[in-house]
Design an enzyme around this catalytic site. Structure first.
Site, mmCIF file in Angstrom:
data_model
loop_
_atom_site.group_PDB
_atom_site.id
_atom_site.type_symbol
_atom_site.label_atom_id
_atom_site.label_comp_id
_atom_site.label_asym_id
_atom_site.label_seq_id
_atom_site.Cartn_x
_atom_site.Cartn_y
_atom_site.Cartn_z
ATOM 1 N N ASP A 9 4.510 3.652 6.323
ATOM 2 C CA ASP A 9 3.723 3.342 7.601
ATOM 3 C C ASP A 9 4.636 3.100 8.775
ATOM 4 O OD1 ASP A 9 3.917 0.664 6.569
ATOM 5 O OD2 ASP A 9 2.405 0.089 8.158
ATOM 6 N N ASP A 53 14.373 -1.131 0.183
ATOM 7 C CA ASP A 53 14.815 -1.566 1.431
ATOM 8 C C ASP A 53 15.840 -2.638 1.177
ATOM 9 O OD1 ASP A 53 15.543 -1.715 4.006
ATOM 10 O OD2 ASP A 53 13.583 -2.428 4.785
ATOM 11 N N ARG A 80 0.548 6.838 7.553
ATOM 12 C CA ARG A 80 0.692 7.068 5.820
ATOM 13 C C ARG A 80 0.342 8.256 5.582
ATOM 14 N NH1 ARG A 80 1.708 1.668 3.874
ATOM 15 N NH2 ARG A 80 0.528 0.065 5.026
ATOM 16 N N LYS A 95 16.679 3.125 0.578
ATOM 17 C CA LYS A 95 17.776 2.848 1.653
ATOM 18 C C LYS A 95 18.748 2.043 1.285
ATOM 19 C CE LYS A 95 14.583 3.347 5.747
ATOM 20 N NZ LYS A 95 14.008 2.496 6.874
ATOM 21 N N PHE A 138 13.927 5.269 11.063
ATOM 22 C CA PHE A 138 12.325 4.629 11.082
ATOM 23 C C PHE A 138 11.592 5.787 10.472
ATOM 24 C CE2 PHE A 138 8.916 2.245 11.743
ATOM 25 C CZ PHE A 138 9.390 1.162 12.390
ATOM 26 N N LYS A 186 0.705 -1.179 -0.038
ATOM 27 C CA LYS A 186 -0.108 0.023 0.152
ATOM 28 C C LYS A 186 0.872 1.185 0.134
ATOM 29 C CE LYS A 186 -3.214 -2.083 3.397
ATOM 30 N NZ LYS A 186 -3.773 -1.659 4.799
ATOM 31 N N GLY A 187 2.303 0.930 0.184
ATOM 32 C CA GLY A 187 2.922 2.268 0.623
ATOM 33 C C GLY A 187 3.073 3.333 -0.746
ATOM 34 N N GLU A 212 7.332 1.958 -6.278
ATOM 35 C CA GLU A 212 7.423 1.728 -5.304
ATOM 36 C C GLU A 212 7.579 3.004 -4.354
ATOM 37 O OE1 GLU A 212 7.328 -0.367 -3.010
ATOM 38 O OE2 GLU A 212 7.969 -2.234 -3.267
ATOM 39 N N ASP A 213 7.148 3.113 -3.183
ATOM 40 C CA ASP A 213 7.477 3.965 -2.326
ATOM 41 C C ASP A 213 9.183 3.828 -1.756
ATOM 42 O OD1 ASP A 213 6.143 1.891 -1.072
ATOM 43 O OD2 ASP A 213 6.271 2.786 0.899
HETATM 44 C C1 PRP Z 1 7.514 -2.004 2.074
HETATM 45 C C2 PRP Z 1 7.605 -1.019 0.826
HETATM 46 C C3 PRP Z 1 8.004 -1.906 -0.187
HETATM 47 C C4 PRP Z 1 8.946 -2.950 0.560
HETATM 48 C C5 PRP Z 1 10.211 -2.721 0.350
HETATM 49 O O1 PRP Z 1 6.209 -2.570 2.051
HETATM 50 O O2 PRP Z 1 6.651 -0.298 0.605
HETATM 51 O O3 PRP Z 1 7.113 -2.578 -0.634
HETATM 52 O O4 PRP Z 1 8.520 -2.779 2.246
HETATM 53 O O5 PRP Z 1 11.001 -3.601 1.255
HETATM 54 P P1 PRP Z 1 12.256 -4.649 0.508
HETATM 55 O O6 PRP Z 1 13.061 -3.829 -0.532
HETATM 56 O O7 PRP Z 1 12.997 -5.121 1.679
HETATM 57 O O8 PRP Z 1 11.499 -5.877 -0.046
HETATM 58 P P2 PRP Z 1 5.598 -3.039 3.381
HETATM 59 O O9 PRP Z 1 5.670 -4.525 3.158
HETATM 60 O O10 PRP Z 1 5.939 -2.480 4.419
HETATM 61 O O11 PRP Z 1 3.940 -2.988 2.961
HETATM 62 P P3 PRP Z 1 3.197 -1.660 2.586
HETATM 63 O O12 PRP Z 1 3.896 -1.126 1.135
HETATM 64 O O13 PRP Z 1 1.747 -1.825 2.827
HETATM 65 O O14 PRP Z 1 3.620 -0.640 3.643
#
Ligand code: PRP
Length: 182
Positions: free
Chosen positions: A158, A102, A164, A130, A151, A42-43, A98-99
């Protein structure tokens, strides 16, 4: 909500400029091509909406929801698709939106997953990166900006599904999340 914020890391004006720059680049690069944005929920929601309204060429969009397998806070490193896109991407140019990137696990998986459907191309567009957290090398074709390993919440990001709706990228007070990392 604002009382839980330690400080603003990226201001609204800076985010707006970043999105406009990225949308202008996409509009230029994909002029005359069949463009589909695939937002990773959802991000991505706020970023995707802002990007879409700043793109000046014809564009379709879909959303996809992916989740890590595993229980608790420890991910098994595998991804599953919870909700798939409802647009046909065959023969079209796909941009995964993507937002945040990571570890890179989600994007690596989604790129392969979508490529199997025969699009003309698949590229990646992320608002925030990141790089210090990366475990899976990934090329971000369009990137807003790097962020430190803090963080952060807001602009779609979120903590436990909250924050959010903060309009800026904010660092959360340590006391809010420290129980979950101990
Ligand atoms: C977050 C973000 C990416 C993912 C990145 O989503 O929005 O989709 O983590 O992480 P990675 O590079 O380690 O795979 P999250 O799972 O927190 O769900 P959300 O988008 O609903 O907040």
């Amino acid at each position: 909500m604002f009382k839980d914020v330690e400080r603003v890391l990226i201001k609204k004006e800076e985010i707006d400029l970043m999105v406009k720059r990225m949308a202008a680049q996409l509009s230029e690069d994909y002029a005359g091509k069949k463009l589909v944005l695939v937002g990773v929920m959802k991000g991505c929601l706020i970023f995707l909406a802002d990007l879409l309204r700043n793109i000046t060429i014809p564009v379709e969009f879909g959303t996809i929801t992916a989740s890590s397998y595993g229980s608790g806070t420890v991910s098994s490193g595998q991804i599953k698709i919870i909700n798939d896109i409802d647009v046909d991407i065959k023969g079209k140019h796909v941009i995964i939106v993507e937002d945040l990137v990571d570890t890179g696990l989600t994007l690596n998986y989604l790129k392969e997953f979508l490529t199997l459907r025969g699009p003309e191309s698949v590229k990646i567009c992320v608002a925030f990166d990141k790089p210090s957290r990366r475990k899976n090398p990934i090329h971000t074709d369009y990137k807003g900006m790097d962020v430190p390993n803090e963080f952060i919440v807001g602009y779609g990001l979120d903590y436990n599904e909250n924050y959010r709706n903060l309009p800026e990228i904010c660092v959360l007070k340590r006391e809010i999340y420290e129980d979950s990392i101990n």
